[in-house]
Design a protein around this motif. Structure first.
Motif, short mmCIF file in Angstrom:
data_model
loop_
_atom_site.label_atom_id
_atom_site.label_comp_id
_atom_site.label_asym_id
_atom_site.label_seq_id
_atom_site.Cartn_x
_atom_site.Cartn_y
_atom_site.Cartn_z
N GLN A 166 -0.34 -3.60 -15.46
CA GLN A 166 0.17 -2.55 -14.57
C GLN A 166 1.68 -2.68 -14.43
OE1 GLN A 166 -0.53 -2.24 -9.97
NE2 GLN A 166 -2.18 -1.06 -10.95
N GLU A 167 2.34 -1.53 -14.38
CA GLU A 167 3.79 -1.51 -14.22
C GLU A 167 4.17 -2.20 -12.91
OE1 GLU A 167 7.47 1.73 -14.38
OE2 GLU A 167 5.37 2.42 -14.34
N ARG A 168 5.17 -3.05 -12.99
CA ARG A 168 5.59 -3.79 -11.81
C ARG A 168 6.39 -2.88 -10.87
NH1 ARG A 168 7.18 -9.36 -10.96
NH2 ARG A 168 6.95 -9.74 -13.19
N ALA A 169 6.03 -2.91 -9.62
CA ALA A 169 6.77 -2.20 -8.58
C ALA A 169 7.53 -3.21 -7.73
CB ALA A 169 5.84 -1.37 -7.71
N GLU A 170 8.64 -2.78 -7.19
CA GLU A 170 9.38 -3.64 -6.27
C GLU A 170 8.65 -3.66 -4.93
OE1 GLU A 170 13.83 -4.05 -4.22
OE2 GLU A 170 13.37 -2.41 -5.61
N CYS A 171 8.34 -4.85 -4.46
CA CYS A 171 7.59 -4.99 -3.21
C CYS A 171 8.24 -6.10 -2.38
CB CYS A 171 6.13 -5.36 -3.48
SG CYS A 171 5.25 -4.22 -4.56
N ASN A 172 8.63 -5.77 -1.18
CA ASN A 172 9.20 -6.77 -0.29
C ASN A 172 9.12 -6.26 1.15
OD1 ASN A 172 11.60 -5.10 0.19
ND2 ASN A 172 12.23 -5.73 -1.89
N GLU A 173 9.57 -7.09 2.07
CA GLU A 173 9.45 -6.75 3.48
C GLU A 173 10.32 -5.55 3.86
OE1 GLU A 173 12.70 -9.99 5.19
OE2 GLU A 173 10.55 -10.38 5.37
N PHE A 174 11.41 -5.33 3.13
CA PHE A 174 12.27 -4.20 3.43
C PHE A 174 11.60 -2.88 3.08
CE2 PHE A 174 15.13 -7.80 2.49
CZ PHE A 174 15.71 -7.93 3.73
N ILE A 175 10.84 -2.88 1.97
CA ILE A 175 10.10 -1.69 1.58
C ILE A 175 8.98 -1.43 2.58
CG2 ILE A 175 8.62 -0.68 -0.21
CD1 ILE A 175 10.33 -2.26 -2.24
N GLU A 176 8.31 -2.49 3.01
CA GLU A 176 7.27 -2.33 4.02
C GLU A 176 7.86 -1.74 5.31
OE1 GLU A 176 4.96 -5.80 4.73
OE2 GLU A 176 4.58 -6.19 2.61
N GLU A 177 9.05 -2.18 5.68
CA GLU A 177 9.69 -1.64 6.87
C GLU A 177 10.06 -0.17 6.67
OE1 GLU A 177 13.01 -4.07 7.81
OE2 GLU A 177 11.80 -5.84 8.31
N GLU A 178 10.50 0.17 5.46
CA GLU A 178 10.84 1.57 5.18
C GLU A 178 9.62 2.47 5.31
OE1 GLU A 178 12.48 4.34 1.47
OE2 GLU A 178 12.73 2.17 1.42
N VAL A 179 8.49 2.00 4.78
CA VAL A 179 7.26 2.77 4.87
C VAL A 179 6.82 2.91 6.32
CG1 VAL A 179 4.79 2.73 4.32
CG2 VAL A 179 6.47 2.21 2.53
N SER A 180 6.84 1.81 7.04
CA SER A 180 6.43 1.84 8.45
C SER A 180 7.33 2.76 9.27
CB SER A 180 6.46 0.43 9.04
OG SER A 180 5.51 -0.41 8.42
N SER A 181 8.63 2.73 8.98
CA SER A 181 9.56 3.55 9.75
C SER A 181 9.28 5.04 9.57
CB SER A 181 11.00 3.23 9.35
OG SER A 181 11.28 3.63 8.02
N CYS A 182 8.78 5.42 8.39
CA CYS A 182 8.40 6.82 8.18
C CYS A 182 7.28 7.22 9.13
CB CYS A 182 7.94 7.04 6.73
SG CYS A 182 9.25 6.91 5.50
#
Length: 215
Positions: A118-134
């Protein structure tokens, strides 16, 4: 993005190496915790491996396979969630919705276990925060639209309560705003869309775990 022939061959060699080191012994009896313990005990991080896992599948990466990860199911799960995820990707391609998911393909089979690349996606706590903030911003706007006062001392509590009430389809629709995608997720029972199941590829948010969870 598609893997090159060399990348596929290298990924298969990684699988063979892991199997040769006894990977299936921990996959069969200990699941998530067993795999992590086995990886550490065999110092696989010093060989370039890294890994993550949920309840149903493992995600293995290697420093020399920069753009790809390898996924495989845990034996003790009632369903093969990796195969379900792969089939969902093929369905997304048919409906021209594959841009919302990382490229996924069958890699190889070893001792009854199917491995997928599977293609690697960037995953980290900052992305999680971006998603949650939406989600929180959407809830905030919804409450203000309904006449709530954002200066009220309990306003943020109500925002949090509303976010907790969002189901998976509502969360996806807030992130992507695509009704066709929302219907696709519903039709194929792609659930469990918490913030840790999103990543970024080429600057775009994608769903990185799209098998759903049915116990």
């Amino acid at each position: 993005m598609y893997p090159t022939k060399q990348e596929v061959e290298f990924a298969v060699n990684l699988v063979n190496e892991l199997v040769g080191l006894g990977m299936f012994e921990c996959m069969e009896s200990h699941g998530e915790c067993g795999l992590c313990n086995w990886m550490f005990e065999n110092n696989l991080h010093r060989l370039g491996y890294s890994w993550g896992s949920g309840v149903t599948k493992a995600c293995i990466s290697h420093t020399d396979l920069a753009n790809w990860v390898i996924k495989v199911r845990f034996k003790d799960t009632k369903r093969d969630y990796c195969s379900i995820e792969y089939n969902n990707y093929l369905l997304a391609v048919e409906e021209k919705l594959e841009g919302y998911f990382p490229f996924t393909d069958f890699l190889c089979e070893k001792e009854g276990f199917s491995f997928f690349i599977q293609e690697r996606a960037e995953c980290n706590e900052f992305i999680e925060e971006e998603v949650s903030s939406c989600w929180y911003e959407s809830a905030r706007e919804e409450l203000i639209w309904d006449g709530e006062d954002p200066q009220d001392q309990w306003f943020m509590d109500r925002v949090c309560e509303l976010v907790d009430e969002y189901d998976d389809l509502e969360k996806a629709n807030i992130i992507f705003g695509n009704d066709r995608l929302t219907r696709f997720l519903q039709r194929n029972r792609i659930t469990d869309l918490h913030q840790g199941n999103f990543g970024i590829i080429d600057g775009n948010i994608v769903i990185i775990d799209f098998s759903g969870y049915m116990g």
